[in-house]
Design a protein around this motif. Structure first.
Motif, PDB file in Angstrom:
ATOM      1  N   TYR A 192       0.816  -1.228   0.000  1.00 34.33           N
ATOM      2  CA  TYR A 192       0.000   0.000   0.000  1.00 34.33           C
ATOM      3  C   TYR A 192       0.847   1.275   0.000  1.00 34.33           C
ATOM      4  O   TYR A 192       0.498   2.265   0.616  1.00 34.33           O
ATOM      5  N   GLN A 193       1.989   1.241  -0.709  1.00 37.78           N
ATOM      6  CA  GLN A 193       2.850   2.423  -0.809  1.00 37.78           C
ATOM      7  C   GLN A 193       2.461   3.175  -2.088  1.00 37.78           C
ATOM      8  O   GLN A 193       2.557   2.609  -3.173  1.00 37.78           O
ATOM      9  N   PRO A 194       2.003   4.422  -1.961  1.00 38.45           N
ATOM     10  CA  PRO A 194       1.485   5.154  -3.127  1.00 38.45           C
ATOM     11  C   PRO A 194       2.535   5.299  -4.238  1.00 38.45           C
ATOM     12  O   PRO A 194       3.680   5.665  -3.970  1.00 38.45           O
ATOM     13  N   VAL A 195       2.127   5.017  -5.501  1.00 41.15           N
ATOM     14  CA  VAL A 195       3.085   5.073  -6.620  1.00 41.15           C
ATOM     15  C   VAL A 195       3.623   6.481  -6.830  1.00 41.15           C
ATOM     16  O   VAL A 195       4.713   6.662  -7.368  1.00 41.15           O
ATOM     17  N   GLY A 196       2.862   7.485  -6.408  1.00 42.87           N
ATOM     18  CA  GLY A 196       3.262   8.872  -6.651  1.00 42.87           C
ATOM     19  C   GLY A 196       4.410   9.357  -5.782  1.00 42.87           C
ATOM     20  O   GLY A 196       5.013  10.392  -6.070  1.00 42.87           O
ATOM     21  N   THR A 198       8.019   9.562  -4.629  1.00 39.42           N
ATOM     22  CA  THR A 198       9.355   9.220  -5.127  1.00 39.42           C
ATOM     23  C   THR A 198      10.159   8.414  -4.112  1.00 39.42           C
ATOM     24  O   THR A 198      10.801   7.426  -4.452  1.00 39.42           O
ATOM     25  N   ASP A 199      10.092   8.821  -2.822  1.00 41.04           N
ATOM     26  CA  ASP A 199      10.896   8.135  -1.793  1.00 41.04           C
ATOM     27  C   ASP A 199      10.494   6.673  -1.639  1.00 41.04           C
ATOM     28  O   ASP A 199      11.325   5.811  -1.349  1.00 41.04           O
ATOM     29  N   PHE A 204      12.071   0.251  -5.138  1.00 41.28           N
ATOM     30  CA  PHE A 204      11.577  -0.714  -6.132  1.00 41.28           C
ATOM     31  C   PHE A 204      12.316  -0.524  -7.453  1.00 41.28           C
ATOM     32  O   PHE A 204      12.659  -1.499  -8.127  1.00 41.28           O
ATOM     33  N   GLU A 205      12.573   0.741  -7.821  1.00 40.12           N
ATOM     34  CA  GLU A 205      13.278   1.011  -9.080  1.00 40.12           C
ATOM     35  C   GLU A 205      14.703   0.454  -9.024  1.00 40.12           C
ATOM     36  O   GLU A 205      15.205  -0.099  -9.994  1.00 40.12           O
ATOM     37  N   LYS A 206      15.336   0.589  -7.848  1.00 34.50           N
ATOM     38  CA  LYS A 206      16.707   0.048  -7.671  1.00 34.50           C
ATOM     39  C   LYS A 206      16.696  -1.477  -7.789  1.00 34.50           C
ATOM     40  O   LYS A 206      17.515  -2.079  -8.466  1.00 34.50           O
TER      41      LYS A 206
END
Length: 529
Positions: A192-196, A198-199, A204-206
């Motif tokens: 439930y971590q909002p996609v908007g 950045t932090d 996940f991107e890493k």
């Protein structure tokens, strides 16, 4: 949880039909002396075990719940210590709730003011009160407001974070909890971590060496509209049957037919797969290993016990093969690898490993220590919000999107029957179940049937602004006057040809539980015609 409660409220749910196991616990608790209060326009099996059944007018949930909140606040039945320590927004609620007196709400929801007061007092004064709710709360244009009212009730009375208290959603399907936790909601990453944000997105991107889109995705009805608008031209559907389960089906099926490319991964050639360009035969629950997370946050290990038939393949294998052919270097040897990756980015799974699940079979999260059992009760010391407090949000009384009128004078509501599950893609193929409930039926009150001069087993024509269906009628004293209840599992008389796709502005869930309908006897045609 039901076992520790003194007062149990069931609202927007019919557990005896949709959650038979939960219903058994609730019946046992009532037998043991817990006061059961069922709130539903339709009576149900549990009503027979209930201390009270409040048959409120369909679509007036907020009026009923606001009257209870008004009573609790004006009569000083609040838990002030809890409010001060664990909540925010109470002063605003206290101010705004003044106008929602039980007397003013009585004509809107159809429940006597005195009954509303009695239930409010019972709920607030009991040592432990619990609320169970289901799709009947969320499938309205004011679904979010319905939920806000339930949350406010629990927070202002401190009926949270102790045995036998709290809010317990009865989920619609067996792994809804697990799928949501894992991020299968278009506006959230796992947990439930909002996609908007950045932090929250960066870890996940890493991990995935991939930029992730910060814009929230679309929900089911929004997707169908986007296809009609030409914004979506291809779709991949796994284990879902929108050609039966979406509202305003004609509109939804036209969208599926309009796609340039549709892939459906499923066990059967469903109504949705009928539109597909490619069908990928998948695996059933006994044919694959993995975890299911139950509605009580219990992560359970399921093991493969039989091989998938013929050319059918494991779902994970299919997805991974597609990923590889799209140029992704995915190297999961199986579900254990995927679960291990989930534990790296989902704090809810802390101290749960695949090895532990293999050893113990099931573990309830959150878990404080690898050697301790999970916590059955959450929110004992606050909430996972930025302030650590539970948010109280007042709700206004708004009508459903489409009200009955002269042309469409009755209310149509949809749901399930005990024998058939969801869209019937599996249960309608089970001979035993289909012999018990072989035909499409709509349920009406004996009074309405007498007025229309129809008998059980006659055909009726149900028409809304979106479509018409001819269906057999069954007499049911549990259905209130002026309402038709219809299961949505019958392909030959699909309830969702009739339903309204109007959405809750926040949750984006359609109003499956309420639209205006006209019911009349179907003209019997002779063979010559």
């Amino acid at each position: 949880a039901a076992m520790d409660a003194e007062v149990i409220i069931v609202i927007g749910a019919n557990p005896a039909i949709n959650h038979p196991v939960a219903a058994t616990f609730i019946k046992n608790a009532a037998q043991r002396g817990a006061k059961l209060i069922v709130m539903d326009p339709r009576r149900q099996t549990l009503s027979r075990h209930a201390h009270l059944h409040l048959a409120f007018k369909a679509g007036s949930d907020v009026a009923l719940l606001n009257a209870m909140i008004n009573t609790i606040i004006t009569e000083g039945l609040t838990d002030d210590q809890y409010i001060a320590g664990y909540t925010e927004g109470y002063e605003d609620l206290k101010e705004r709730i003044k106008e929602f007196t039980p007397e003013k709400m009585e004509p809107i929801c159809g429940i006597p003011a005195e009954t509303l007061r009695e239930v409010a007092r019972m709920y607030a004064r009991s040592r432990a009160s619990i609320i169970f709710w289901g799709m009947g709360i969320s499938q309205h244009v004011h679904g979010t407001d319905n939920a806000r009212c339930l949350i406010a009730l629990a927070l202002i009375t401190g009926q949270v974070g102790r045995p036998g208290t709290g809010l317990h959603p009865l989920r619609g399907q067996n792994n809804v909890q697990g799928a949501s936790d894992a991020g299968l909601i278009p506006m959230f990453l796992p947990d439930y971590q909002p996609v908007g944000r950045t932090d929250l997105r960066e870890p996940f991107e890493k991990l995935w060496h991939q930029d992730l889109d910060p814009v929230r995705g679309l929900t089911v009805v929004e997707i169908i509209n986007a296809i009609h608008a030409g914004e979506i031209t291809g779709m991949y559907i796994e284990g879902e049957n929108p050609a039966m389960s979406d509202p305003d089906l004609q509109h939804a099926r036209e969208a599926l037919a309009k796609l340039d490319h549709l892939v459906v991964q499923d066990l059967f050639v469903t109504e949705t797969a009928f539109h597909a360009d490619v069908i990928l035969p998948a695996s059933a629950f006994a044919e694959k290993s993995g975890t299911f997370t139950n509605t009580d946050r219990r992560v359970q290990l399921a093991r493969e016990v039989i091989r998938p038939p013929g050319d059918a393949r494991q779902d994970l294998w299919i997805i991974q093969e597609i990923a590889r052919r799209m140029g992704l270097d995915w190297r999961y040897d199986g579900p254990a690898d995927v679960f291990t990756e989930m534990t790296r980015v989902m704090p809810s799974l802390n101290n749960i490993t695949w090895e532990r699940l293999v050893r113990e079979g099931a573990v309830t999260y959150p878990v404080d220590d690898p050697h301790k059992p999970g916590n059955e009760i959450i929110f004992t010391t606050g909430f996972p919000t930025e302030s650590g407090r539970g948010k109280i949000v007042p709700a206004r009384v708004l009508p459903p999107d489409e009200l009955p009128d002269d042309e469409y004078p009755m209310v149509l509501s949809t749901g399930r029957v005990l024998e058939h599950w969801h869209t019937g893609s599996m249960t309608r193929r089970s001979m035993v179940l289909d012999q018990i409930e072989p035909e499409a039926v709509a349920f009406m009150s004996p009074k309405d049937m007498r007025r229309m001069k129809v008998w059980p087993g006659d055909m009726v024509r149900l028409e809304t602004r979106r479509g018409a269906v001819e269906i057999k009628v069954r007499s049911d004293r549990d259905v209130p006057e002026n309402m038709v209840f219809m299961p949505f599992c019958y392909a030959e008389a699909a309830a969702n040809l009739l339903t309204n796709p109007a959405l809750d502005p926040f949750g984006k869930i359609p109003e499956f539980k309420f639209c205006a309908v006209r019911a009349e006897r179907a003209e019997v045609r002779t063979a010559a015609e």
